[in-house]
Design a protein around this motif. Sequence first.
Motif, PDB file in Angstrom:
ATOM      1  N   ASP A  58      27.839   0.208 -12.786  1.00  0.00           N
ATOM      2  CA  ASP A  58      28.511  -1.217 -13.416  1.00  0.00           C
ATOM      3  C   ASP A  58      27.344  -2.460 -14.025  1.00  0.00           C
ATOM      4  O   ASP A  58      27.715  -3.177 -13.631  1.00  0.00           O
ATOM      5  N   ALA A  59      25.912  -1.700 -13.929  1.00  0.00           N
ATOM      6  CA  ALA A  59      25.382  -2.723 -13.877  1.00  0.00           C
ATOM      7  C   ALA A  59      24.564  -3.290 -15.399  1.00  0.00           C
ATOM      8  O   ALA A  59      24.543  -2.561 -16.379  1.00  0.00           O
ATOM      9  N   SER A  94      23.978   2.874 -13.297  1.00  0.00           N
ATOM     10  CA  SER A  94      25.307   2.993 -14.197  1.00  0.00           C
ATOM     11  C   SER A  94      26.111   1.712 -14.806  1.00  0.00           C
ATOM     12  O   SER A  94      25.442   1.089 -14.381  1.00  0.00           O
ATOM     13  N   GLY A  95      25.838   2.062 -16.452  1.00  0.00           N
ATOM     14  CA  GLY A  95      26.195  -0.050 -17.048  1.00  0.00           C
ATOM     15  C   GLY A  95      25.474   0.898 -18.515  1.00  0.00           C
ATOM     16  O   GLY A  95      26.001   2.172 -18.905  1.00  0.00           O
ATOM     17  N   ARG A  96      25.129  -0.433 -18.564  1.00  0.00           N
ATOM     18  CA  ARG A  96      24.381  -0.591 -20.054  1.00  0.00           C
ATOM     19  C   ARG A  96      23.330  -0.526 -20.504  1.00  0.00           C
ATOM     20  O   ARG A  96      22.832  -1.579 -19.444  1.00  0.00           O
ATOM     21  N   PHE A  97      23.073   0.775 -21.210  1.00  0.00           N
ATOM     22  CA  PHE A  97      21.082   0.229 -21.128  1.00  0.00           C
ATOM     23  C   PHE A  97      20.975   0.565 -23.099  1.00  0.00           C
ATOM     24  O   PHE A  97      19.737   1.174 -23.266  1.00  0.00           O
ATOM     25  N   THR A 119      32.879   2.907 -10.047  1.00  0.00           N
ATOM     26  CA  THR A 119      32.525   3.586  -8.787  1.00  0.00           C
ATOM     27  C   THR A 119      33.322   4.518  -8.570  1.00  0.00           C
ATOM     28  O   THR A 119      33.021   4.858  -6.761  1.00  0.00           O
ATOM     29  N   GLU A 120      33.226   5.546  -9.363  1.00  0.00           N
ATOM     30  CA  GLU A 120      33.898   6.793  -8.881  1.00  0.00           C
ATOM     31  C   GLU A 120      32.978   8.067  -9.178  1.00  0.00           C
ATOM     32  O   GLU A 120      33.429   8.866  -9.089  1.00  0.00           O
ATOM     33  N   ILE A 121      31.888   7.479 -10.019  1.00  0.00           N
ATOM     34  CA  ILE A 121      30.505   8.456 -10.723  1.00  0.00           C
ATOM     35  C   ILE A 121      30.765   9.312  -9.267  1.00  0.00           C
ATOM     36  O   ILE A 121      30.485  10.561 -10.148  1.00  0.00           O
ATOM     37  N   TYR A 122      30.098   9.448  -8.696  1.00  0.00           N
ATOM     38  CA  TYR A 122      29.533   9.859  -7.575  1.00  0.00           C
ATOM     39  C   TYR A 122      30.541  10.724  -7.100  1.00  0.00           C
ATOM     40  O   TYR A 122      30.404  12.126  -6.273  1.00  0.00           O
ATOM     41  N   LYS A 123      31.574  10.785  -7.430  1.00  0.00           N
ATOM     42  CA  LYS A 123      32.553  11.955  -7.039  1.00  0.00           C
ATOM     43  C   LYS A 123      33.062  13.065  -8.034  1.00  0.00           C
ATOM     44  O   LYS A 123      33.790  13.773  -8.499  1.00  0.00           O
TER      45      LYS A 123
END
Length: 351
Positions: free
Chosen positions: A185-186, A204-207, A274-278
Amino acid sequence: MLSDIPLWVWPLVAALIVVVIFHVPENDLKALNTRFIGGEAAKTIVAIASFVGFLAVVLTFIQIRNDFQDREVERTTRHAEEINKAWDRLLQPTGGNIGKGAALTLVYGAGEIDEELDLSCKAVGSWDSAQGKCGTPPRFHKVTLDHGNRSGDELANAFANAPKGIRLAGAKLRDWKMNWVHFPDADFQGTEIDGIEMRNSLLSGRFDGARFARCDLIQSAIYTFDTPPDLIRCNISGATLNWIENPRAHFLGLRAWADYPPLTFDNEDRIFPTEIYKVPRRIVKIEVLRKISLCTPPTDLHGNPLPLESRQLLADQLDRPCQTMKAEDAMAKYPNAYQFRGSIRDALFKR
């Protein structure tokens, strides 16, 4: 002062003492020997000297231990002072390269990063309030963030409890190295990233408006919630990019080792940071693979591809063409690589 006496004097004095001893009568020498070496007084003196020597050893040990303790306290105090100075440098609202990169490396390595850390141009750069825009962005050069010495369980815990909401919007990042790092969530909106080596890491977040150039995203993942970043001349071997199949994605000069193709997420719905890596992943579609230079991997003496960590970074070879393979040929030669399924957790935390 003794130090002022010429050196040649001391051998002369020693020679004179020897001459004097040889001229002393033998009976007198025996009396001296009995009194100072074989007598009871001599034995008492020896006992006292032994006790004093033992006491000196004990006191020396205590002094050395105290010195080590004092040095440890001094090191701890000095380290705390260095951390405080690094925070002052890091949060100083000044644009340009003033050592914020080294400061970030230090506080991150010390486990000092908290959630919602704001390193955006508005917070720590030169912000133009009248114009409502960044004047001189903060520069974070030569940053090293590394968790590579942890076990699988420790890494999984670090990923699950990584500091959320780190903001680097509008900053300029250059020559970064990230190993086993998770920034959920960066905020990387408008961030320029030039020369980053990511291994086994996840952003992960806004780019929106972000730009990655000369990057190695090796078995790492970038998950964007909205507009994807630009990728210019990057190595995406084994990288997971959720926007790579998006028609709006802008990338140019991408490379990957033919036996480590890029991936995307199976689940196209919005994923909790926080669940992306799953979340399960899959190889990107062949239409996308055809737009990427798939480089023939280097091999050992037996013709087997070298381990990924033993290969030269592709971003270091961007000015030289690699021997490429067609997507169809790569899929035929390395079928296991193109049948991959599994989450980031499955791939990373088996250590």
